[in-house]
Design a protein around this motif. Structure first.
Motif, PDB file in Angstrom:
ATOM      1  N   VAL A   5       0.858  -1.181   0.000  1.00 33.94           N
ATOM      2  CA  VAL A   5       0.000   0.000   0.000  1.00 33.94           C
ATOM      3  C   VAL A   5       0.894   1.232   0.000  1.00 33.94           C
ATOM      4  N   ALA A   6       0.776   2.026  -1.065  1.00 36.06           N
ATOM      5  CA  ALA A   6       1.582   3.246  -1.185  1.00 36.06           C
ATOM      6  C   ALA A   6       0.642   4.441  -1.275  1.00 36.06           C
ATOM      7  N   HIS A   7       0.807   5.383  -0.357  1.00 37.74           N
ATOM      8  CA  HIS A   7       0.037   6.631  -0.379  1.00 37.74           C
ATOM      9  C   HIS A   7       0.851   7.651  -1.169  1.00 37.74           C
ATOM     10  N   LEU A   8       0.276   8.112  -2.276  1.00 39.76           N
ATOM     11  CA  LEU A   8       0.994   8.975  -3.206  1.00 39.76           C
ATOM     12  C   LEU A   8       0.357  10.359  -3.230  1.00 39.76           C
ATOM     13  N   ASP A   9       1.086  11.360  -2.780  1.00 47.19           N
ATOM     14  CA  ASP A   9       0.646  12.751  -2.875  1.00 47.19           C
ATOM     15  C   ASP A   9       1.390  13.385  -4.041  1.00 47.19           C
ATOM     16  N   VAL A  10       0.631  13.734  -5.066  1.00 50.89           N
ATOM     17  CA  VAL A  10       1.186  14.315  -6.286  1.00 50.89           C
ATOM     18  C   VAL A  10       1.129  15.835  -6.156  1.00 50.89           C
ATOM     19  N   THR A  11       2.151  16.509  -6.645  1.00 49.94           N
ATOM     20  CA  THR A  11       2.158  17.966  -6.637  1.00 49.94           C
ATOM     21  C   THR A  11       0.873  18.471  -7.297  1.00 49.94           C
ATOM     22  N   PRO A  12       0.091  19.311  -6.602  1.00 49.59           N
ATOM     23  CA  PRO A  12      -1.176  19.793  -7.170  1.00 49.59           C
ATOM     24  C   PRO A  12      -0.977  20.408  -8.563  1.00 49.59           C
ATOM     25  N   GLY A  13      -1.899  20.082  -9.450  1.00 51.62           N
ATOM     26  CA  GLY A  13      -1.844  20.565 -10.817  1.00 51.62           C
ATOM     27  C   GLY A  13      -1.111  19.634 -11.767  1.00 51.62           C
ATOM     28  N   ARG A  14      -0.471  18.580 -11.217  1.00 51.40           N
ATOM     29  CA  ARG A  14       0.298  17.648 -12.045  1.00 51.40           C
ATOM     30  C   ARG A  14      -0.363  16.276 -12.151  1.00 51.40           C
ATOM     31  N   GLU A  15      -1.633  16.214 -11.725  1.00 50.58           N
ATOM     32  CA  GLU A  15      -2.334  14.931 -11.684  1.00 50.58           C
ATOM     33  C   GLU A  15      -2.433  14.276 -13.068  1.00 50.58           C
ATOM     34  N   ALA A  16      -2.801  15.036 -14.086  1.00 49.00           N
ATOM     35  CA  ALA A  16      -2.956  14.461 -15.433  1.00 49.00           C
ATOM     36  C   ALA A  16      -1.624  13.934 -15.951  1.00 49.00           C
ATOM     37  N   ASP A  17      -0.539  14.668 -15.714  1.00 51.11           N
ATOM     38  CA  ASP A  17       0.790  14.209 -16.142  1.00 51.11           C
ATOM     39  C   ASP A  17       1.195  12.941 -15.388  1.00 51.11           C
ATOM     40  N   PHE A  18       0.886  12.910 -14.093  1.00 51.62           N
ATOM     41  CA  PHE A  18       1.187  11.725 -13.292  1.00 51.62           C
ATOM     42  C   PHE A  18       0.426  10.518 -13.819  1.00 51.62           C
ATOM     43  N   GLU A  19      -0.865  10.668 -14.064  1.00 54.02           N
ATOM     44  CA  GLU A  19      -1.669   9.546 -14.540  1.00 54.02           C
ATOM     45  C   GLU A  19      -1.168   9.048 -15.896  1.00 54.02           C
ATOM     46  N   GLN A  74      13.615   2.636 -14.148  1.00 51.78           N
ATOM     47  CA  GLN A  74      12.736   3.310 -15.108  1.00 51.78           C
ATOM     48  C   GLN A  74      11.488   3.854 -14.402  1.00 51.78           C
ATOM     49  N   TRP A  75      10.927   3.064 -13.487  1.00 52.08           N
ATOM     50  CA  TRP A  75       9.757   3.454 -12.700  1.00 52.08           C
ATOM     51  C   TRP A  75      10.059   4.749 -11.939  1.00 52.08           C
ATOM     52  N   LYS A  76      11.207   4.784 -11.274  1.00 46.79           N
ATOM     53  CA  LYS A  76      11.613   5.973 -10.530  1.00 46.79           C
ATOM     54  C   LYS A  76      11.723   7.186 -11.441  1.00 46.79           C
ATOM     55  N   ALA A  77      12.341   7.012 -12.596  1.00 45.08           N
ATOM     56  CA  ALA A  77      12.522   8.136 -13.531  1.00 45.08           C
ATOM     57  C   ALA A  77      11.181   8.659 -14.035  1.00 45.08           C
ATOM     58  N   LEU A  78      10.229   7.767 -14.226  1.00 43.96           N
ATOM     59  CA  LEU A  78       8.906   8.170 -14.717  1.00 43.96           C
ATOM     60  C   LEU A  78       8.048   8.842 -13.645  1.00 43.96           C
ATOM     61  N   LEU A  79       8.156   8.388 -12.386  1.00 45.75           N
ATOM     62  CA  LEU A  79       7.158   8.772 -11.377  1.00 45.75           C
ATOM     63  C   LEU A  79       7.656   9.568 -10.178  1.00 45.75           C
ATOM     64  N   HIS A  80       8.858   9.351  -9.720  1.00 49.67           N
ATOM     65  CA  HIS A  80       9.255   9.902  -8.422  1.00 49.67           C
ATOM     66  C   HIS A  80       9.284  11.428  -8.370  1.00 49.67           C
ATOM     67  N   HIS A  81       9.433  12.091  -9.472  1.00 47.22           N
ATOM     68  CA  HIS A  81       9.469  13.556  -9.452  1.00 47.22           C
ATOM     69  C   HIS A  81       8.079  14.189  -9.270  1.00 47.22           C
ATOM     70  N   PHE A  82       7.022  13.389  -9.282  1.00 45.96           N
ATOM     71  CA  PHE A  82       5.666  13.913  -9.075  1.00 45.96           C
ATOM     72  C   PHE A  82       5.293  14.030  -7.596  1.00 45.96           C
ATOM     73  N   TYR A  83       6.013  13.360  -6.701  1.00 49.49           N
ATOM     74  CA  TYR A  83       5.583  13.219  -5.314  1.00 49.49           C
ATOM     75  C   TYR A  83       6.071  14.343  -4.411  1.00 49.49           C
ATOM     76  N   ASP A  84       5.143  14.817  -3.564  1.00 54.96           N
ATOM     77  CA  ASP A  84       5.482  15.802  -2.539  1.00 54.96           C
ATOM     78  C   ASP A  84       4.479  15.684  -1.398  1.00 54.96           C
ATOM     79  N   PRO A  85       4.878  15.051  -0.304  1.00 60.10           N
ATOM     80  CA  PRO A  85       6.171  14.459   0.047  1.00 60.10           C
ATOM     81  C   PRO A  85       6.331  13.074  -0.598  1.00 60.10           C
TER      82      PRO A  85
END
Length: 100
Positions: A5-19, A74-85
């Motif tokens: 179970v991973a709780h992911l908080d995406v930087t507001p306004g970046r939801e569409a890019d994250f998805e 690859q997963w990290k490169a695609l996704l980790h920059h969206f998270y805060d925290p």
């Protein structure tokens, strides 16, 4: 079976890019030995919050198999920059279930 179970908080306004990025990234995780299934759900009350549920056949399939793989890089490169925290990740084993 282990539930990650991973709780992911995406930087507001970046939801569409994250998805969109997650749509690409999910193909990576599904290639790992011990992976069973996953789902990504978006919070109704906080639209920048997601929960990722991944089912593994063992804890080691996630912590060693996936996290030690080239796919994880690859997963990290695609996704980790969206998270805060950065996400909190925990692992669970079923005690009771209505699933057949």
């Amino acid at each position: 079976m282990i539930l990650e179970v991973a709780h992911l908080d995406v930087t507001p306004g970046r939801e569409a890019d994250f998805e969109s990025a997650f749509g690409v990234a999910q193909a990576l995780i599904s290639t790992i030995d011990g992976y069973l299934e996953h789902e990504l759900q978006r919070c109704l009350e906080r639209p920048n919050r997601y929960v990722l549920l991944v089912r593994w056949n063992s804890l080691e399939a996630h912590t060693q198999g996936f996290r030690g793989s080239p796919q994880y890089q690859q997963w990290k490169a695609l996704l980790h920059h969206f998270y805060d925290p950065f996400p909190t990740v925990e692992h669970y084993r079923a005690v009771e279930s209505s699933r057949s």
